[in-house]
Write an enzyme that holds these catalytic residues in place. Sequence first.
Site, PDB file in Angstrom:
ATOM      1  N   GLY A   1      38.951  45.965  32.157  1.00 21.92           N
ATOM      2  CA  GLY A   1      38.052  46.842  31.399  1.00 21.92           C
ATOM      3  C   GLY A   1      38.801  47.568  30.292  1.00 21.92           C
ATOM      4  O   GLY A   1      38.315  47.672  29.161  1.00 21.92           O
TER       5      GLY A   1
ATOM      6  N   ARG B   1      50.044  44.046  40.392  1.00 20.67           N
ATOM      7  CA  ARG B   1      49.965  45.400  39.830  1.00 20.67           C
ATOM      8  C   ARG B   1      51.049  46.309  40.412  1.00 20.67           C
ATOM      9  O   ARG B   1      51.527  47.216  39.718  1.00 20.67           O
ATOM     10  CB  ARG B   1      48.584  45.994  40.086  1.00 20.67           C
ATOM     11  CG  ARG B   1      47.574  45.469  39.091  1.00 20.67           C
ATOM     12  CD  ARG B   1      46.208  46.067  39.318  1.00 20.67           C
ATOM     13  NE  ARG B   1      45.370  45.871  38.148  1.00 20.67           N
ATOM     14  CZ  ARG B   1      44.042  45.935  38.167  1.00 20.67           C
ATOM     15  NH1 ARG B   1      43.416  46.189  39.287  1.00 20.67           N
ATOM     16  NH2 ARG B   1      43.347  45.755  37.059  1.00 20.67           N
TER      17      ARG B   1
ATOM     18  N   GLY C   1      41.969  41.950  35.813  1.00 19.97           N
ATOM     19  CA  GLY C   1      42.526  41.899  37.161  1.00 19.97           C
ATOM     20  C   GLY C   1      42.340  40.539  37.808  1.00 19.97           C
ATOM     21  O   GLY C   1      43.280  39.964  38.357  1.00 19.97           O
TER      22      GLY C   1
ATOM     23  N   LYS D   1      29.665  38.793  34.707  1.00 21.74           N
ATOM     24  CA  LYS D   1      28.498  39.355  34.028  1.00 21.74           C
ATOM     25  C   LYS D   1      28.647  39.415  32.512  1.00 21.74           C
ATOM     26  O   LYS D   1      29.609  39.948  31.993  1.00 21.74           O
ATOM     27  CB  LYS D   1      28.229  40.762  34.562  1.00 21.74           C
ATOM     28  CG  LYS D   1      27.691  40.731  35.985  1.00 21.74           C
ATOM     29  CD  LYS D   1      27.767  42.092  36.634  1.00 21.74           C
ATOM     30  CE  LYS D   1      26.730  43.039  36.066  1.00 21.74           C
ATOM     31  NZ  LYS D   1      26.948  44.418  36.556  1.00 21.74           N
TER      32      LYS D   1
HETATM   33  P1  ADP Z   1      38.543  40.054  35.130  1.00 24.22           P
HETATM   34  O1  ADP Z   1      38.795  40.882  36.370  1.00 24.22           O
HETATM   35  O2  ADP Z   1      39.654  39.115  34.850  1.00 24.22           O
HETATM   36  O3  ADP Z   1      38.166  40.915  33.972  1.00 24.22           O
HETATM   37  P2  ADP Z   1      35.799  39.593  35.858  1.00 24.22           P
HETATM   38  O4  ADP Z   1      35.896  40.725  36.833  1.00 24.22           O
HETATM   39  O5  ADP Z   1      34.975  39.804  34.658  1.00 24.22           O
HETATM   40  O6  ADP Z   1      37.270  39.123  35.438  1.00 24.22           O
HETATM   41  O7  ADP Z   1      35.178  38.323  36.589  1.00 24.22           O
HETATM   42  C1  ADP Z   1      35.793  37.717  37.675  1.00 24.22           C
HETATM   43  C2  ADP Z   1      34.803  37.073  38.595  1.00 24.22           C
HETATM   44  O8  ADP Z   1      33.913  36.203  37.915  1.00 24.22           O
HETATM   45  C3  ADP Z   1      35.500  36.225  39.617  1.00 24.22           C
HETATM   46  O9  ADP Z   1      35.436  36.878  40.866  1.00 24.22           O
HETATM   47  C4  ADP Z   1      34.722  34.903  39.609  1.00 24.22           C
HETATM   48  O10 ADP Z   1      34.404  34.441  40.901  1.00 24.22           O
HETATM   49  C5  ADP Z   1      33.458  35.265  38.854  1.00 24.22           C
HETATM   50  N1  ADP Z   1      32.827  34.083  38.234  1.00 24.22           N
HETATM   51  C6  ADP Z   1      33.389  33.200  37.393  1.00 24.22           C
HETATM   52  N2  ADP Z   1      32.512  32.205  37.107  1.00 24.22           N
HETATM   53  C7  ADP Z   1      31.377  32.456  37.777  1.00 24.22           C
HETATM   54  C8  ADP Z   1      30.108  31.769  37.910  1.00 24.22           C
HETATM   55  N3  ADP Z   1      29.864  30.644  37.273  1.00 24.22           N
HETATM   56  N4  ADP Z   1      29.181  32.334  38.708  1.00 24.22           N
HETATM   57  C9  ADP Z   1      29.439  33.485  39.364  1.00 24.22           C
HETATM   58  N5  ADP Z   1      30.606  34.169  39.285  1.00 24.22           N
HETATM   59  C10 ADP Z   1      31.564  33.662  38.509  1.00 24.22           C
HETATM   60 MG    MG Z   2      37.396  41.877  37.721  1.00 21.47          MG
END
Ligand code: ADP
Ligand code: MG
Length: 397
Positions: free
Chosen positions: A378, A39, A354, A204
């Site tokens: 987001g 970033r 991120g 989530k």
């Molecule tokens: P981004 O930042 O790319 O939008 P998110 O913040 O939605 O992604 O999600 C990222 C997190 O999801 C990571 O820290 C990862 O560890 C977690 N994650 C991925 N798969 C699982 C799982 N099966 N159980 C728990 N956490 C998970």
């Molecule tokens: Mg994230």
Amino acid sequence: MRSVDELIADGVSGRRVLLRADLNVPLDKKTGAITDDGRIRASLPTLQALQAAGARVVVAAHLGRPKGAPDPQFSLAPVAARLGEMLGAPVTLAGDVAGTDATAKVAGLADGDVLMLENVRFEAAETSKDDAVRGELADRLAALADLYVDDAFGAVHRKHASVYDVALRLPHAAGRLVARELDVLTRLTESPERPYVVVLGGSKVSDKLGVIEALLPRVDKLLIGGGMTYTFLAAQGLEVGKSLLEADQVDTCRRLLAEAGDRIVLPVDLVSATEFSAEATTRVVPFDAIPADEECLDIGPRSIELFTEQLAGARTVFWNGPVGVFELAPFQAGTRGVAQAVAAVDGLSVVGGGDSAASVRTLGLDEAAYGHISTGGGASLEFLEGRELPGLAVLAD
Ligand code: ADP
Ligand code: MG
């Protein structure tokens, strides 16, 4: 929406420009070191253009989630130091956000200098729901500058003082990063070339339901991995063991599955573990045989193959969310596999989020293989949902 380049063309030499940047980088929990500086790098083009044009640049940014008060753990000091290394010139950090120290340091700026304000979230007003409370901080921020440039794409979905309210108070423009993000994301929403395949992961499902609803009618395939897998499996009456489950979303997932038909593709196998740890004992299990006392933390090898096949013929791909807990070595393979398959796409590939962007870099993949790596998770999701983003709406006026 005015661009920073138009602003520069009008002349910014000697003028104080408040630049809202997204410098919210991940830090190592133990050492506090920056683990991924993507970033910071992404914010360089706008910053350097302003500097080269002789502006006195005042950078505002947030880091982590401090509780509305100064907290050394969330100081922007390491970010200012890294930015200084990248610019090849020191970046001074003010001791406060928009108080006496910031005011004094702004007054001391010469043309082309860069000053960083302390973490804007050290002020509770930054994120306040109360317009008047945010307005008071925005007044102080606006007093530090003559012009405002927003390049913090990762924060444009927030109605925060340094993103929204300050733009109401100063002549404003969008930075180069924001412009590029909008350009690419618009290509995803306006007649994407088909097949259009989306991969969603992350932790989530409640964070992603909006985007799933919005994307389902538009995509050819929606591949689902990560923590939200289990709420979809539970919606089919399957055992998910101790895996992440959002019980209150099960009904919604069931409805989405019914609506989507074969457009939603779920993992067929998973990596299950005895505990959430890098030392855990792991094994691969079929999606319909998850042991009740284990937790699934990645997609399995057959799912990687399945997702790779689905992505192979795509002409447009959007990927958001790691499909496993890639931060821990035993659960990296799924995210690596998806990242490789997305990189191999012959067409437009966009990585958003991120953690997803960080995973591409920490797993050692070549960033240049992607059409675009969005800095905003987001923000990119809300854009794809078709929601109005306050930080963009205010720039358009
Ligand atoms: P981004 O930042 O790319 O939008 P998110 O913040 O939605 O992604 O999600 C990222 C997190 O999801 C990571 O820290 C990862 O560890 C977690 N994650 C991925 N798969 C699982 C799982 N099966 N159980 C728990 N956490 C998970
Ligand atoms: Mg994230």
